[in-house]
Design a protein around this motif. Structure first.
Motif, PDB file in Angstrom:
ATOM      1  N   TYR A  37      -4.417   9.826 -10.645  1.00 49.54           N
ATOM      2  CA  TYR A  37      -3.551   8.951  -9.866  1.00 49.54           C
ATOM      3  C   TYR A  37      -2.244   8.798 -10.636  1.00 49.54           C
ATOM      4  O   TYR A  37      -2.250   8.643 -11.857  1.00 49.54           O
ATOM      5  CB  TYR A  37      -4.220   7.592  -9.641  1.00 49.54           C
ATOM      6  CG  TYR A  37      -5.549   7.695  -8.933  1.00 49.54           C
ATOM      7  CD1 TYR A  37      -5.638   7.604  -7.550  1.00 49.54           C
ATOM      8  CD2 TYR A  37      -6.724   7.909  -9.647  1.00 49.54           C
ATOM      9  CE1 TYR A  37      -6.854   7.712  -6.889  1.00 49.54           C
ATOM     10  CE2 TYR A  37      -7.945   8.018  -8.996  1.00 49.54           C
ATOM     11  CZ  TYR A  37      -8.007   7.928  -7.619  1.00 49.54           C
ATOM     12  OH  TYR A  37      -9.208   8.049  -6.979  1.00 49.54           O
ATOM     13  N   ALA A  38      -1.116   8.856  -9.938  1.00 52.53           N
ATOM     14  CA  ALA A  38       0.191   8.884 -10.587  1.00 52.53           C
ATOM     15  C   ALA A  38       0.457   7.592 -11.350  1.00 52.53           C
ATOM     16  O   ALA A  38       0.376   6.504 -10.778  1.00 52.53           O
ATOM     17  CB  ALA A  38       1.280   9.110  -9.542  1.00 52.53           C
ATOM     18  N   GLU A  39       0.781   7.724 -12.618  1.00 48.51           N
ATOM     19  CA  GLU A  39       1.093   6.569 -13.452  1.00 48.51           C
ATOM     20  C   GLU A  39       2.538   6.576 -13.940  1.00 48.51           C
ATOM     21  O   GLU A  39       2.965   5.667 -14.623  1.00 48.51           O
ATOM     22  CB  GLU A  39       0.147   6.517 -14.662  1.00 48.51           C
ATOM     23  CG  GLU A  39      -1.320   6.330 -14.293  1.00 48.51           C
ATOM     24  CD  GLU A  39      -1.606   5.017 -13.565  1.00 48.51           C
ATOM     25  OE1 GLU A  39      -0.729   4.133 -13.580  1.00 48.51           O
ATOM     26  OE2 GLU A  39      -2.695   4.881 -12.998  1.00 48.51           O
ATOM     27  N   ARG A 168       0.259  13.785  -3.954  1.00 51.17           N
ATOM     28  CA  ARG A 168       0.080  12.894  -5.102  1.00 51.17           C
ATOM     29  C   ARG A 168      -0.166  11.487  -4.600  1.00 51.17           C
ATOM     30  O   ARG A 168       0.446  11.046  -3.622  1.00 51.17           O
ATOM     31  CB  ARG A 168       1.324  12.939  -5.989  1.00 51.17           C
ATOM     32  CG  ARG A 168       1.235  12.045  -7.214  1.00 51.17           C
ATOM     33  CD  ARG A 168       2.326  12.329  -8.200  1.00 51.17           C
ATOM     34  NE  ARG A 168       3.617  11.844  -7.744  1.00 51.17           N
ATOM     35  CZ  ARG A 168       4.655  11.627  -8.568  1.00 51.17           C
ATOM     36  NH1 ARG A 168       4.530  11.882  -9.860  1.00 51.17           N
ATOM     37  NH2 ARG A 168       5.797  11.186  -8.099  1.00 51.17           N
ATOM     38  N   PHE A 169      -1.075  10.779  -5.279  1.00 48.05           N
ATOM     39  CA  PHE A 169      -1.458   9.435  -4.861  1.00 48.05           C
ATOM     40  C   PHE A 169      -1.159   8.437  -5.976  1.00 48.05           C
ATOM     41  O   PHE A 169      -1.358   8.727  -7.154  1.00 48.05           O
ATOM     42  CB  PHE A 169      -2.950   9.395  -4.513  1.00 48.05           C
ATOM     43  CG  PHE A 169      -3.327  10.375  -3.447  1.00 48.05           C
ATOM     44  CD1 PHE A 169      -3.075  10.104  -2.107  1.00 48.05           C
ATOM     45  CD2 PHE A 169      -3.913  11.588  -3.774  1.00 48.05           C
ATOM     46  CE1 PHE A 169      -3.397  11.014  -1.116  1.00 48.05           C
ATOM     47  CE2 PHE A 169      -4.239  12.509  -2.792  1.00 48.05           C
ATOM     48  CZ  PHE A 169      -3.982  12.225  -1.457  1.00 48.05           C
ATOM     49  N   PRO A 170      -0.683   7.234  -5.630  1.00 50.10           N
ATOM     50  CA  PRO A 170      -0.225   6.273  -6.641  1.00 50.10           C
ATOM     51  C   PRO A 170      -1.365   5.657  -7.449  1.00 50.10           C
ATOM     52  O   PRO A 170      -2.452   5.396  -6.936  1.00 50.10           O
ATOM     53  CB  PRO A 170       0.490   5.200  -5.803  1.00 50.10           C
ATOM     54  CG  PRO A 170      -0.124   5.306  -4.443  1.00 50.10           C
ATOM     55  CD  PRO A 170      -0.452   6.750  -4.255  1.00 50.10           C
ATOM     56  N   GLY A 171      -1.073   5.423  -8.735  1.00 47.30           N
ATOM     57  CA  GLY A 171      -2.004   4.750  -9.620  1.00 47.30           C
ATOM     58  C   GLY A 171      -1.542   3.332  -9.933  1.00 47.30           C
ATOM     59  O   GLY A 171      -0.699   2.761  -9.234  1.00 47.30           O
ATOM     60  N   GLU A 176       0.383  -2.824  -5.947  1.00 46.67           N
ATOM     61  CA  GLU A 176      -0.504  -2.998  -4.791  1.00 46.67           C
ATOM     62  C   GLU A 176      -0.803  -1.704  -4.055  1.00 46.67           C
ATOM     63  O   GLU A 176      -1.758  -1.614  -3.296  1.00 46.67           O
ATOM     64  CB  GLU A 176       0.078  -4.026  -3.820  1.00 46.67           C
ATOM     65  CG  GLU A 176       1.365  -3.611  -3.138  1.00 46.67           C
ATOM     66  CD  GLU A 176       2.597  -4.045  -3.891  1.00 46.67           C
ATOM     67  OE1 GLU A 176       3.602  -4.339  -3.227  1.00 46.67           O
ATOM     68  OE2 GLU A 176       2.568  -4.097  -5.132  1.00 46.67           O
ATOM     69  N   PHE A 177      -0.007  -0.641  -4.292  1.00 46.20           N
ATOM     70  CA  PHE A 177      -0.243   0.641  -3.633  1.00 46.20           C
ATOM     71  C   PHE A 177      -1.219   1.516  -4.421  1.00 46.20           C
ATOM     72  O   PHE A 177      -1.553   2.616  -3.996  1.00 46.20           O
ATOM     73  CB  PHE A 177       1.080   1.374  -3.426  1.00 46.20           C
ATOM     74  CG  PHE A 177       2.049   0.587  -2.582  1.00 46.20           C
ATOM     75  CD1 PHE A 177       1.962   0.610  -1.207  1.00 46.20           C
ATOM     76  CD2 PHE A 177       3.023  -0.203  -3.166  1.00 46.20           C
ATOM     77  CE1 PHE A 177       2.833  -0.126  -0.417  1.00 46.20           C
ATOM     78  CE2 PHE A 177       3.902  -0.949  -2.392  1.00 46.20           C
ATOM     79  CZ  PHE A 177       3.801  -0.903  -1.010  1.00 46.20           C
ATOM     80  N   ASP A 178      -1.667   1.041  -5.559  1.00 42.32           N
ATOM     81  CA  ASP A 178      -2.574   1.763  -6.449  1.00 42.32           C
ATOM     82  C   ASP A 178      -3.860   2.173  -5.728  1.00 42.32           C
ATOM     83  O   ASP A 178      -4.569   1.334  -5.180  1.00 42.32           O
ATOM     84  CB  ASP A 178      -2.895   0.859  -7.645  1.00 42.32           C
ATOM     85  CG  ASP A 178      -3.984   1.413  -8.536  1.00 42.32           C
ATOM     86  OD1 ASP A 178      -4.138   2.644  -8.601  1.00 42.32           O
ATOM     87  OD2 ASP A 178      -4.681   0.594  -9.171  1.00 42.32           O
ATOM     88  N   LEU A 179      -4.186   3.466  -5.753  1.00 41.02           N
ATOM     89  CA  LEU A 179      -5.436   3.938  -5.151  1.00 41.02           C
ATOM     90  C   LEU A 179      -6.538   4.144  -6.181  1.00 41.02           C
ATOM     91  O   LEU A 179      -7.655   4.501  -5.818  1.00 41.02           O
ATOM     92  CB  LEU A 179      -5.193   5.243  -4.372  1.00 41.02           C
ATOM     93  CG  LEU A 179      -4.266   5.129  -3.163  1.00 41.02           C
ATOM     94  CD1 LEU A 179      -4.262   6.428  -2.365  1.00 41.02           C
ATOM     95  CD2 LEU A 179      -4.641   3.966  -2.260  1.00 41.02           C
ATOM     96  N   SER A 180      -6.236   3.922  -7.457  1.00 42.90           N
ATOM     97  CA  SER A 180      -7.307   3.973  -8.456  1.00 42.90           C
ATOM     98  C   SER A 180      -8.097   2.672  -8.470  1.00 42.90           C
ATOM     99  O   SER A 180      -9.130   2.570  -9.140  1.00 42.90           O
ATOM    100  CB  SER A 180      -6.725   4.218  -9.852  1.00 42.90           C
ATOM    101  OG  SER A 180      -6.086   3.047 -10.363  1.00 42.90           O
TER     102      SER A 180
END
Length: 376
Positions: A37-39, A168-171, A176-180
């Motif tokens: 997840y993108a950090e 790519r998915f947010p970390g 609040e958009f974090d998918l981890s």
């Protein structure tokens, strides 16, 4: 999410072979658990290629999500609240447009999908998750009502069948958009697992989900997007071995395609890069690595004022460093307001050029200028 299909049979990274095309009358779907997840601004890219066009994409906890696309009009650029292209979306989707060279190393340039008047759809988006879960923490519904309302995106380009993309998915870095689920768990004291993402296609019996009347899964065939300078981005529905000099798989960091990738095998529904048959230039200037070029592409923040994907305020970078402290790195002298998540002024910082540490914050979420920071 448990790697089984509707019959209870294990279904994890299996090859797909479709010898005869068929129509989906009800519902087809593909579930992906992101490898990372993108950090930050770089990396965490992974390939995706599906046998159907995705009508809706849904995260297992956050709910329906949409990707950045196209470019804002002059009116949208002047009024970010109206920007439906590079703001107010929840994940990144890119397709290959060209390959350039930077210091002798190929650099693959992937761009957001454009508005699509021919194949795009009128997309209605409604997701109350952010308001329901974070309304008292992050959102002033009057000042920032975006997720409290339904929105329509004209000419929305869906993830198309048989076309290779990177995604790519947010970390946690995206709050609040974090998918981890890390941010969600820490803020709300929950223990949710990292989220999966489901790509859905709907057929005739669920036509209200899409402007299309049927979903067709075509005969499996070789797929690629070739570019003029001798490289191709390929999708695959069957496992492909990475091999030196011919097939490049995305590395663990999601920053490049590597012909000696530690992944060694490209899994079904993912992508790889290769040298095209007429790629004399590419072969002559052989490189074992093809970097993924990092370009602007939309900041995942409902109150962002531009589409630059970074965590700074006009030359001021704020980082949490633990112990109820933050580090502020600045190129300018400035006065910065620090507010709580519900918009109350908490503190005013007199910023000077250089790096400074500010302490004494109670644990929680704060907004430093335009940047959200979780202080621990």
């Amino acid at each position: 999410s448990d790697n089984t299909n509707s019959e209870g049979e294990e279904c994890c990274n299996n090859d797909l072979c479709v010898p005869t095309a068929f129509n989906v009358t009800d519902h087809a779907w593909y579930v992906r658990k992101p490898m990372a997840y993108a950090e930050d601004y770089y990396g965490a890219w992974e390939g995706i290629c599906l046998p159907f066009t995705a009508d809706k994409v849904v995260a297992s906890l956050n709910g329906e999500i949409t990707h950045f696309y196209g470019s804002p009009s002059d009116e949208e650029a002047a009024d970010p609240k109206r920007n439906i292209h590079t703001l107010h979306h929840e994940y990144w989707l890119r397709s290959l447009t060209s390959v350039e060279r930077e210091n002798g190393v190929p650099s693959a340039i992937f761009q957001r999908p454009d508005n699509d008047a021919v194949n795009g759809v009128v997309y209605t988006f409604s997701n109350p998750f952010f308001i329901n879960k974070y309304g008292s923490w992050l959102y002033n519904k009057d000042a920032n009502p975006y997720y409290a309302e339904e929105h329509t995106y004209p000419e929305y380009p869906r993830l198309a069948a048989e076309k290779p993309y990177i995604v790519r998915f947010p970390g946690e870095r995206y709050y609040e958009f974090d998918l981890s689920s890390t941010f969600y768990n820490e803020l709300l004291g929950e223990m949710e697992e990292a989220q999966t993402v489901t790509f859905n296609a709907y057929g005739k019996t669920q036509a209200d989900h899409t402007s299309r009347v049927a979903a067709t899964v075509p005969v499996t065939k070789a797929m690629q997007t070739a570019v003029a300078d001798g490289y191709a981005h390929n999708g695959t529905f069957a496992a492909v071995e990475v091999s030196r000099g011919t097939v490049y798989g995305i590395n663990h960091q999601g920053t490049a395609f590597d012909d000696a990738s530690a992944l060694s095998t490209v899994m079904p529904f993912r992508t790889y890069m290769s040298v095209t048959t007429d790629g004399a230039m590419a072969r002559a200037a052989y490189s074992h690595l093809i970097n993924i070029s990092e370009l602007k592409g939309g900041a995942i923040s409902p109150d962002a004022m531009d589409d630059e994907d970074n965590a700074q305020n006009d030359g001021i970078i704020v980082r949490p460093i633990g112990g109820h402290r933050v580090s502020v790195e600045s190129e300018v002298s400035s006065r910065m307001n620090v507010t709580t998540a519900v918009g109350l002024l908490y503190r005013i910082l007199d910023i000077q050029p250089g790096i400074a540490t500010y302490s004494g914050f109670q644990p929680g979420l704060y907004i430093f200028g335009k940047t959200k920071v979780m202080v621990k």
